[in-house]
Structures are given as C-alpha cells and as structure tokens.
Design an enzyme around this catalytic site. Sequence first.
Site, PDB file in Angstrom:
ATOM      1  NE  ARG A   1      57.301  57.528  56.759  1.00 43.35           N
ATOM      2  CZ  ARG A   1      57.169  58.264  57.854  1.00 43.35           C
ATOM      3  NH1 ARG A   1      58.217  58.821  58.410  1.00 43.35           N
ATOM      4  NH2 ARG A   1      55.986  58.432  58.394  1.00 43.35           N
TER       5      ARG A   1
ATOM      6  NE  ARG B   1      50.463  59.226  58.844  1.00 41.40           N
ATOM      7  CZ  ARG B   1      49.868  59.557  59.994  1.00 41.40           C
ATOM      8  NH1 ARG B   1      48.565  59.734  60.045  1.00 41.40           N
ATOM      9  NH2 ARG B   1      50.577  59.711  61.075  1.00 41.40           N
TER      10      ARG B   1
ATOM     11  CE  LYS C   1      57.799  56.583  63.314  1.00 41.31           C
ATOM     12  NZ  LYS C   1      57.916  58.034  63.061  1.00 41.31           N
TER      13      LYS C   1
HETATM   14  P1  AMP Z   1      55.712  61.183  60.513  1.00 42.36           P
HETATM   15  O1  AMP Z   1      55.528  62.294  61.480  1.00 42.36           O
HETATM   16  O2  AMP Z   1      57.066  60.525  60.621  1.00 42.36           O
HETATM   17  O3  AMP Z   1      54.597  60.178  60.574  1.00 42.36           O
HETATM   18  O4  AMP Z   1      55.666  61.831  59.048  1.00 42.36           O
HETATM   19  C1  AMP Z   1      54.539  62.544  58.603  1.00 42.36           C
HETATM   20  C2  AMP Z   1      54.516  62.578  57.082  1.00 42.36           C
HETATM   21  O5  AMP Z   1      55.686  63.237  56.590  1.00 42.36           O
HETATM   22  C3  AMP Z   1      54.522  61.223  56.388  1.00 42.36           C
HETATM   23  O6  AMP Z   1      53.228  60.631  56.303  1.00 42.36           O
HETATM   24  C4  AMP Z   1      55.089  61.589  55.021  1.00 42.36           C
HETATM   25  O7  AMP Z   1      54.110  62.261  54.238  1.00 42.36           O
HETATM   26  C5  AMP Z   1      56.149  62.617  55.391  1.00 42.36           C
HETATM   27  N1  AMP Z   1      57.436  61.972  55.681  1.00 42.36           N
HETATM   28  C6  AMP Z   1      58.077  61.929  56.879  1.00 42.36           C
HETATM   29  N2  AMP Z   1      59.230  61.265  56.790  1.00 42.36           N
HETATM   30  C7  AMP Z   1      59.342  60.860  55.502  1.00 42.36           C
HETATM   31  C8  AMP Z   1      60.305  60.108  54.783  1.00 42.36           C
HETATM   32  N3  AMP Z   1      61.415  59.616  55.365  1.00 42.36           N
HETATM   33  N4  AMP Z   1      60.080  59.895  53.457  1.00 42.36           N
HETATM   34  C9  AMP Z   1      58.997  60.376  52.845  1.00 42.36           C
HETATM   35  N5  AMP Z   1      58.021  61.070  53.467  1.00 42.36           N
HETATM   36  C10 AMP Z   1      58.186  61.315  54.789  1.00 42.36           C
END
Ligand code: AMP
Length: 198
Positions: free
Chosen positions: A90, A146, A15
């Site tokens: 999320r 995750r 994504k």
């Molecule tokens: P991602 O790159 O989208 O997988 O995000 C990496 C990490 O950032 C996640 O595992 C969360 O720890 C934090 N994170 C990103 N987006 C969110 C969100 N909308 N709400 C809470 N934590 C987030």
Amino acid sequence: MTARLLIVGPQGSGKGTQGVRIAEQFGIPAVSTGDMFRAAVAGGSELGTQVKALIEAGNLVPDELTSAVVRDRLAQADAAAGFLLDGYPRNLGQVADLDAFLTGRDEQLDAVIELSVPRAESIARLSLRAAEQGRTDDTEEAIANRLAIYERETAPILGVYAERGIVDEIDGVGTLDEITDRIVAALEARGLARAAAV
Ligand code: AMP
C-alpha cells in the site's frame, strides 16, 4: 501454472469483491490484509489489539508489522502456486518489502490490476457499504482519511509497477460480471490461465 497477482484501487472501487472472484477463477488464495486485520481485531488477538485504533481511524498499520503478517501468510502451502494480494503493498516501503520477500523465493508478481473508479462513485459506494455493513472505519472522517492516504501513498506504487510493464488498468464501473470479465481478459492476454476446474 502460477499466477501471482495484485489488485489495487481506491476504497470503494470494489477491489475486495473482484479480488475474491478473480482468485477463485485462477485457483489461488485471495490474501487481503484488511480482512486479516479485521479478523484479528474481532478475535481479540495480540495483533488485533495492536492495530484496532489505527484501523478505526483509517490510518495505516506500520509497514514492519504489515509486511510480517503478509510474509507469514504467503509462506503457507496454499500460496506456493500463486496468490492474489488485495490491499498490500500500500506504499513504496511495502513494495520494497514484498520485492525482497519474492526475490528471496525466486518469484515475482505477474500482473497488477488497477481498478479505476471515479472518486464520486467510490464515495457513493463507501457510504452505501457503511449503511449496509457498519464497518467501524466507514465513518465520513475515516473514509476521507483513507482516500487521502490512497492518493498520497498508494497511487505512487502503480508507477513502480508500470515501469515493469505489469499494470493492467481496468474500468471499475459496470456490473460485477462485466468487471470480472474485463480483468480475466486482461490476465489471459498476459498468458495467465484460469484454473481448469472453474
Ligand atoms: P482495507 O480493507 O484494505 O481497506 O483495509 C482496512 C484497514 O486495514 C486500512 O485502512 C488500514 O488501517 C489497514 N490496512 C490494510 N492493509 C494495510 C497495509 N497494506 N498497510 C497498512 N495498513 C493496512
């Protein structure tokens, strides 16, 4: 012409990559909360200090903090004519926060792209990325955490948006170009137009 988009998919669905490509085609900024948090950690800001341990364990940053970061970002001038959100909202609480923010601006999401990829494929992609990029949250334990959080907290947001009739489910298996083309076709079928310069 505006396009207010959200891309949703499990970790390893691609994504982030597709989000950047689609944002470019539609001439709107890609807003990734994961990227913003990683930049804050790398830059050693106060926000970075607050979120570092949560991110490394694969846990979610509290809604209040995350929604405040997104509101600040969407209030910037380049997001006035549209944006593509990646990784936010999320969970259902964040959907409510985003709804409140957008309603206050007399706006709404135009489309939600659901990128579907079989679980085995996303795990394989994540392991590859761990080897290539060395992301601190790509350890086996954090990946499992995750993915579990995705199933439990993030997947239900799709039901809310499906009720509004704005979800396009896209097959996330194929070449990068094939997947981008599928997404663009679905968005164009909704009457959303790409930026003229692309
Ligand atoms: P991602 O790159 O989208 O997988 O995000 C990496 C990490 O950032 C996640 O595992 C969360 O720890 C934090 N994170 C990103 N987006 C969110 C969100 N909308 N709400 C809470 N934590 C987030």
